[in-house]
Motif scaffolding. Structure first.
Motif, PDB file in Angstrom:
ATOM      1  N   ARG A  81       0.836  -1.212   0.000  1.00  0.00           N
ATOM      2  CA  ARG A  81       0.000   0.000   0.000  1.00  0.00           C
ATOM      3  C   ARG A  81       0.866   1.255   0.000  1.00  0.00           C
ATOM      4  NH1 ARG A  81      -3.349  -3.088   4.265  1.00  0.00           N
ATOM      5  NH2 ARG A  81      -4.849  -4.190   2.944  1.00  0.00           N
ATOM      6  N   ARG A  82       1.981   1.217   0.680  1.00  0.00           N
ATOM      7  CA  ARG A  82       2.881   2.372   0.672  1.00  0.00           C
ATOM      8  C   ARG A  82       3.406   2.634  -0.736  1.00  0.00           C
ATOM      9  NH1 ARG A  82       6.537   0.385   3.570  1.00  0.00           N
ATOM     10  NH2 ARG A  82       8.074  -0.012   1.941  1.00  0.00           N
ATOM     11  N   ILE A  83       3.789   1.570  -1.436  1.00  0.00           N
ATOM     12  CA  ILE A  83       4.259   1.720  -2.815  1.00  0.00           C
ATOM     13  C   ILE A  83       3.146   2.268  -3.698  1.00  0.00           C
ATOM     14  CG2 ILE A  83       5.048   0.452  -4.855  1.00  0.00           C
ATOM     15  CD1 ILE A  83       6.469  -1.489  -2.913  1.00  0.00           C
ATOM     16  N   ALA A  84       1.941   1.720  -3.540  1.00  0.00           N
ATOM     17  CA  ALA A  84       0.809   2.171  -4.354  1.00  0.00           C
ATOM     18  C   ALA A  84       0.521   3.652  -4.142  1.00  0.00           C
ATOM     19  CB  ALA A  84      -0.427   1.333  -4.026  1.00  0.00           C
ATOM     20  N   ASP A  85       0.530   4.077  -2.886  1.00  0.00           N
ATOM     21  CA  ASP A  85       0.148   5.454  -2.570  1.00  0.00           C
ATOM     22  C   ASP A  85       1.234   6.469  -2.909  1.00  0.00           C
ATOM     23  OD1 ASP A  85      -2.076   4.179  -1.606  1.00  0.00           O
ATOM     24  OD2 ASP A  85      -1.617   4.501   0.514  1.00  0.00           O
ATOM     25  N   ASN A  86       2.505   6.036  -2.842  1.00  0.00           N
ATOM     26  CA  ASN A  86       3.608   6.992  -2.984  1.00  0.00           C
ATOM     27  C   ASN A  86       4.349   6.928  -4.317  1.00  0.00           C
ATOM     28  OD1 ASN A  86       3.167   7.890  -0.336  1.00  0.00           O
ATOM     29  ND2 ASN A  86       4.558   6.373   0.524  1.00  0.00           N
ATOM     30  N   GLN A  87       4.259   5.811  -5.034  1.00  0.00           N
ATOM     31  CA  GLN A  87       5.078   5.628  -6.223  1.00  0.00           C
ATOM     32  C   GLN A  87       4.299   5.670  -7.538  1.00  0.00           C
ATOM     33  OE1 GLN A  87       8.434   5.294  -6.014  1.00  0.00           O
ATOM     34  NE2 GLN A  87       8.407   5.335  -3.778  1.00  0.00           N
ATOM     35  N   VAL A  88       3.026   5.304  -7.503  1.00  0.00           N
ATOM     36  CA  VAL A  88       2.291   5.074  -8.750  1.00  0.00           C
ATOM     37  C   VAL A  88       2.106   6.339  -9.574  1.00  0.00           C
ATOM     38  CG1 VAL A  88       0.024   4.472  -9.680  1.00  0.00           C
ATOM     39  CG2 VAL A  88       1.131   2.987  -8.018  1.00  0.00           C
ATOM     40  N   PHE A  89       1.765   7.450  -8.929  1.00  0.00           N
ATOM     41  CA  PHE A  89       1.396   8.662  -9.670  1.00  0.00           C
ATOM     42  C   PHE A  89       2.474   9.108 -10.649  1.00  0.00           C
ATOM     43  CE2 PHE A  89       1.503  13.319  -9.989  1.00  0.00           C
ATOM     44  CZ  PHE A  89       0.338  13.502 -10.716  1.00  0.00           C
ATOM     45  N   ASP A  90       3.729   9.145 -10.216  1.00  0.00           N
ATOM     46  CA  ASP A  90       4.818   9.647 -11.062  1.00  0.00           C
ATOM     47  C   ASP A  90       5.540   8.539 -11.829  1.00  0.00           C
ATOM     48  OD1 ASP A  90       4.545  12.380 -10.494  1.00  0.00           O
ATOM     49  OD2 ASP A  90       5.584  12.131  -8.580  1.00  0.00           O
ATOM     50  N   PHE A  91       5.095   7.302 -11.705  1.00  0.00           N
ATOM     51  CA  PHE A  91       5.809   6.187 -12.325  1.00  0.00           C
ATOM     52  C   PHE A  91       5.600   6.177 -13.832  1.00  0.00           C
ATOM     53  CE2 PHE A  91       6.745   1.832 -13.489  1.00  0.00           C
ATOM     54  CZ  PHE A  91       7.813   1.508 -12.668  1.00  0.00           C
ATOM     55  N   ALA A  92       6.697   6.079 -14.598  1.00  0.00           N
ATOM     56  CA  ALA A  92       6.649   6.044 -16.064  1.00  0.00           C
ATOM     57  C   ALA A  92       6.850   4.611 -16.535  1.00  0.00           C
ATOM     58  CB  ALA A  92       7.720   6.951 -16.658  1.00  0.00           C
ATOM     59  N   CYS A  93       5.790   4.003 -17.054  1.00  0.00           N
ATOM     60  CA  CYS A  93       5.872   2.627 -17.530  1.00  0.00           C
ATOM     61  C   CYS A  93       6.869   2.519 -18.688  1.00  0.00           C
ATOM     62  CB  CYS A  93       4.502   2.142 -17.986  1.00  0.00           C
ATOM     63  SG  CYS A  93       3.278   2.023 -16.669  1.00  0.00           S
ATOM     64  N   GLY A  94       7.680   1.472 -18.655  1.00  0.00           N
ATOM     65  CA  GLY A  94       8.666   1.264 -19.701  1.00  0.00           C
ATOM     66  C   GLY A  94       9.957   2.009 -19.495  1.00  0.00           C
ATOM     67  N   ALA A  95       9.993   2.915 -18.519  1.00  0.00           N
ATOM     68  CA  ALA A  95      11.210   3.693 -18.243  1.00  0.00           C
ATOM     69  C   ALA A  95      11.678   3.488 -16.807  1.00  0.00           C
ATOM     70  CB  ALA A  95      10.964   5.169 -18.515  1.00  0.00           C
TER      71      ALA A  95
END
Length: 200
Positions: free
Chosen positions: A165-179
């Motif tokens: 849940r910490r990863i979901a809440d803190n990392q997903v928004f700015d995560f660039a798929c494929g990079a």
């Protein structure tokens, strides 16, 4: 979608803590027999693979693919013009669980399914089954980008759910798929190797 969320985040930066974003979870079932339809599969005698479209959360579908005792899942709206998103799974034999946790972000009266957390059963390096929580970015209607953002070993890790849940809440928004590379957290047993966007 990214523009909308960016605006929300910018507004939140100048708001009081009482009006900050809130995260919550809802759960849906994934049952290939009950809430999925097969829309493509291998012809007789030409392999063992299939592609299924499944019910998800409030208009966000789930795409489930199967091939050679391995599975791949995409959550949300896929890239335009693609019937099935890019294969993303583990190298060893694996299967997904029948319960999906959707992490919702709420702000200003809007609620968006930002990420999913899904429990997988994977064959470990010791030829034993282990469980891994996979955190995925949900494809949005106008920013159809979805992929694995994090892997958390559930076997041998008593804090696996909190970590996911910490990863979901803190990392997903700015995560660039494929990079960007997914976050990997494990306890006593390493996470098995992956294939697709989340190669390690």
């Amino acid at each position: 979608m990214r523009r909308i969320l960016a605006g929300l985040l910018a507004t939140a930066a100048f708001s009081s803590t009482s009006s900050a974003q809130e995260f919550s979870s809802v759960y849906t079932d994934l049952d290939a027999e009950q809430n999925c339809v097969v829309y493509d599969q291998a012809p007789d005698g030409e392999g063992d693979w299939s592609q299924l479209l499944c019910e998800g959360y409030k208009g966000y579908p789930v795409f489930l693919s199967y091939s050679d005792a391995r599975e791949s899942v995409f959550y949300g709206i896929p890239p335009q013009g693609e019937n099935q998103p890019v294969w993303e799974s583990f190298t060893p034999f694996n299967s997904v669980g029948n319960k999906i946790e959707w992490r919702l972000m709420s702000y200003g009266g809007k609620t968006i399914p930002l990420a999913t957390i899904h429990r997988w059963t994977v064959v470990s390096d010791l030829d034993e089954e282990m469980e891994v929580l996979v955190v995925e970015k949900v494809g949005q209607p106008d920013a159809r980008e979805g992929c694995a953002v994090g892997y958390v070993a559930a076997t041998g890790n008593e804090n696996a759910n909190d970590a996911a849940r910490r990863i979901a809440d803190n990392q997903v928004f700015d995560f660039a798929c494929g990079a960007d590379q997914p976050v990997v957290e494990f306890g006593d047993i390493p996470v098995p190797p992956m294939t697709g966007f989340g190669d390690q």
